[in-house]
Scaffold this motif. Sequence first.
Motif, PDB file in Angstrom:
ATOM      1  N   VAL A 200     -26.155 -78.335  76.283  1.00  0.00           N
ATOM      2  CA  VAL A 200     -24.823 -78.416  76.631  1.00  0.00           C
ATOM      3  C   VAL A 200     -24.766 -78.353  77.404  1.00  0.00           C
ATOM      4  N   VAL A 201     -24.269 -78.576  78.382  1.00  0.00           N
ATOM      5  CA  VAL A 201     -23.188 -78.044  79.813  1.00  0.00           C
ATOM      6  C   VAL A 201     -21.768 -78.661  79.845  1.00  0.00           C
ATOM      7  N   ALA A 202     -21.275 -77.812  81.045  1.00  0.00           N
ATOM      8  CA  ALA A 202     -19.927 -77.471  81.190  1.00  0.00           C
ATOM      9  C   ALA A 202     -18.922 -79.231  81.469  1.00  0.00           C
ATOM     10  N   SER A 203     -19.685 -79.311  82.087  1.00  0.00           N
ATOM     11  CA  SER A 203     -18.305 -80.177  82.436  1.00  0.00           C
ATOM     12  C   SER A 203     -20.148 -82.004  82.740  1.00  0.00           C
ATOM     13  N   THR A 204     -19.509 -82.835  82.898  1.00  0.00           N
ATOM     14  CA  THR A 204     -19.792 -84.409  83.477  1.00  0.00           C
ATOM     15  C   THR A 204     -20.734 -84.411  84.704  1.00  0.00           C
ATOM     16  N   ASN A 205     -20.296 -83.875  85.534  1.00  0.00           N
ATOM     17  CA  ASN A 205     -21.169 -83.975  86.447  1.00  0.00           C
ATOM     18  C   ASN A 205     -21.729 -83.358  86.865  1.00  0.00           C
ATOM     19  N   GLN A 206     -22.858 -82.741  85.538  1.00  0.00           N
ATOM     20  CA  GLN A 206     -23.498 -81.788  85.158  1.00  0.00           C
ATOM     21  C   GLN A 206     -24.696 -83.092  84.639  1.00  0.00           C
ATOM     22  N   LEU A 207     -24.191 -83.680  84.419  1.00  0.00           N
ATOM     23  CA  LEU A 207     -25.250 -85.332  83.503  1.00  0.00           C
ATOM     24  C   LEU A 207     -25.904 -85.856  84.470  1.00  0.00           C
ATOM     25  N   THR A 208     -26.912 -86.108  84.908  1.00  0.00           N
ATOM     26  CA  THR A 208     -27.798 -86.753  84.819  1.00  0.00           C
ATOM     27  C   THR A 208     -29.366 -87.439  84.805  1.00  0.00           C
ATOM     28  N   ALA A 209     -29.579 -88.384  85.689  1.00  0.00           N
ATOM     29  CA  ALA A 209     -30.711 -88.848  84.686  1.00  0.00           C
ATOM     30  C   ALA A 209     -31.843 -88.429  84.291  1.00  0.00           C
ATOM     31  N   ASP A 210     -33.222 -87.283  84.956  1.00  0.00           N
ATOM     32  CA  ASP A 210     -33.505 -86.540  84.650  1.00  0.00           C
ATOM     33  C   ASP A 210     -33.412 -85.487  84.453  1.00  0.00           C
ATOM     34  N   LEU A 211     -31.705 -84.789  83.902  1.00  0.00           N
ATOM     35  CA  LEU A 211     -31.911 -84.014  82.901  1.00  0.00           C
ATOM     36  C   LEU A 211     -31.581 -84.360  81.556  1.00  0.00           C
ATOM     37  N   ILE A 212     -31.092 -85.379  81.201  1.00  0.00           N
ATOM     38  CA  ILE A 212     -31.037 -86.276  79.731  1.00  0.00           C
ATOM     39  C   ILE A 212     -32.867 -86.080  79.396  1.00  0.00           C
ATOM     40  N   LYS A 213     -33.215 -87.207  80.337  1.00  0.00           N
ATOM     41  CA  LYS A 213     -34.802 -87.383  80.008  1.00  0.00           C
ATOM     42  C   LYS A 213     -35.847 -86.158  79.862  1.00  0.00           C
ATOM     43  N   LYS A 214     -35.471 -84.922  80.387  1.00  0.00           N
ATOM     44  CA  LYS A 214     -35.877 -83.912  80.403  1.00  0.00           C
ATOM     45  C   LYS A 214     -35.841 -82.889  79.636  1.00  0.00           C
ATOM     46  N   VAL A 215     -34.386 -82.931  78.512  1.00  0.00           N
ATOM     47  CA  VAL A 215     -34.049 -82.922  77.065  1.00  0.00           C
ATOM     48  C   VAL A 215     -34.380 -83.600  76.024  1.00  0.00           C
ATOM     49  N   TRP A 216     -35.011 -85.036  76.299  1.00  0.00           N
ATOM     50  CA  TRP A 216     -35.083 -85.492  75.454  1.00  0.00           C
ATOM     51  C   TRP A 216     -37.001 -85.115  74.908  1.00  0.00           C
ATOM     52  N   ILE A 217     -37.634 -85.077  76.014  1.00  0.00           N
ATOM     53  CA  ILE A 217     -39.591 -84.696  76.374  1.00  0.00           C
ATOM     54  C   ILE A 217     -38.985 -83.510  75.843  1.00  0.00           C
ATOM     55  N   ASP A 218     -38.293 -82.627  76.103  1.00  0.00           N
ATOM     56  CA  ASP A 218     -38.507 -81.071  75.471  1.00  0.00           C
ATOM     57  C   ASP A 218     -37.871 -81.367  73.735  1.00  0.00           C
ATOM     58  N   CYS A 219     -37.027 -82.040  73.424  1.00  0.00           N
ATOM     59  CA  CYS A 219     -37.050 -81.628  71.843  1.00  0.00           C
ATOM     60  C   CYS A 219     -38.105 -82.230  71.487  1.00  0.00           C
ATOM     61  N   SER A 220     -38.706 -84.008  72.250  1.00  0.00           N
ATOM     62  CA  SER A 220     -39.428 -84.619  71.520  1.00  0.00           C
ATOM     63  C   SER A 220     -40.783 -84.166  70.717  1.00  0.00           C
ATOM     64  N   GLU A 221     -40.984 -82.427  71.964  1.00  0.00           N
ATOM     65  CA  GLU A 221     -42.350 -81.851  72.584  1.00  0.00           C
ATOM     66  C   GLU A 221     -42.886 -80.886  70.715  1.00  0.00           C
ATOM     67  N   THR A 222     -41.333 -80.273  70.551  1.00  0.00           N
ATOM     68  CA  THR A 222     -41.017 -78.808  69.768  1.00  0.00           C
ATOM     69  C   THR A 222     -40.604 -79.419  68.178  1.00  0.00           C
TER      70      THR A 222
END
Length: 223
Positions: A200-222
């Motif tokens: 969860v992020v507080a606002s749309t300007n916190q969304l970045t390509a790197d953040l989205i990819k990191k969340v996907w990687i973290d979830c894929s690993e767990t």
Amino acid sequence: MKAVLFDLDGIITDTAGYHFLAWKAMAKKLGIEINNEFNEQLKGISRIESLELILKKGELENKFSMAEKEELATNKNEEYKKMIEQMSSVDILPGIELVLNELKSKNILLGLASASQNGPFILKKLGLIDLFDTIVNPAELSAGKPAPEIFQKAAEQLDLPVKECVGIEDAAAGVESINNASMVSIAVGDRAVLSAADKVVASTNQLTADLIKKVWIDCSETN
């Protein structure tokens, strides 16, 4: 991660105010008063589902045939479309155009998974439609959010497995829809309301390509 699937209202732009004014005008003609608090229930669900909630509030749910309900919903939508004619790129939420272009530069596919049947029209108004590789037509779905079908359909239209996709939402029903589709979910807004999301992020300007990819990687690993 090969695709990111976006909700529209509250993520790419904010048309909730226009929806509220259009629903409020329609409800008033039926003798039903709705306020901002009630309007929260209408976010993220289909046009007919929204109408059903309004009619239930006014104890009129059994007064209209399905054809009459369709007409009421269509009339509301025509009023709404008049209001959104004035939309332009200035109505894109903070950071969204940047993240869309970032993702495209990394060859990530983009999809729109919105309950709004006006999605293509709004994306054209915002000048963003050419960035999207697919748009789900909610009129072709058998069930709206929180059912997973809209996100599953977006993945199918991109010819991708759901595990290669990330969904981004701002409503609890939308997050539930992403999760039910077995996708990684990112939400924008109140953490307490959207706690079911993987991130969860507080606002749309916190969304970045790197953040989205990191969340996907973290979830894929767990998982």
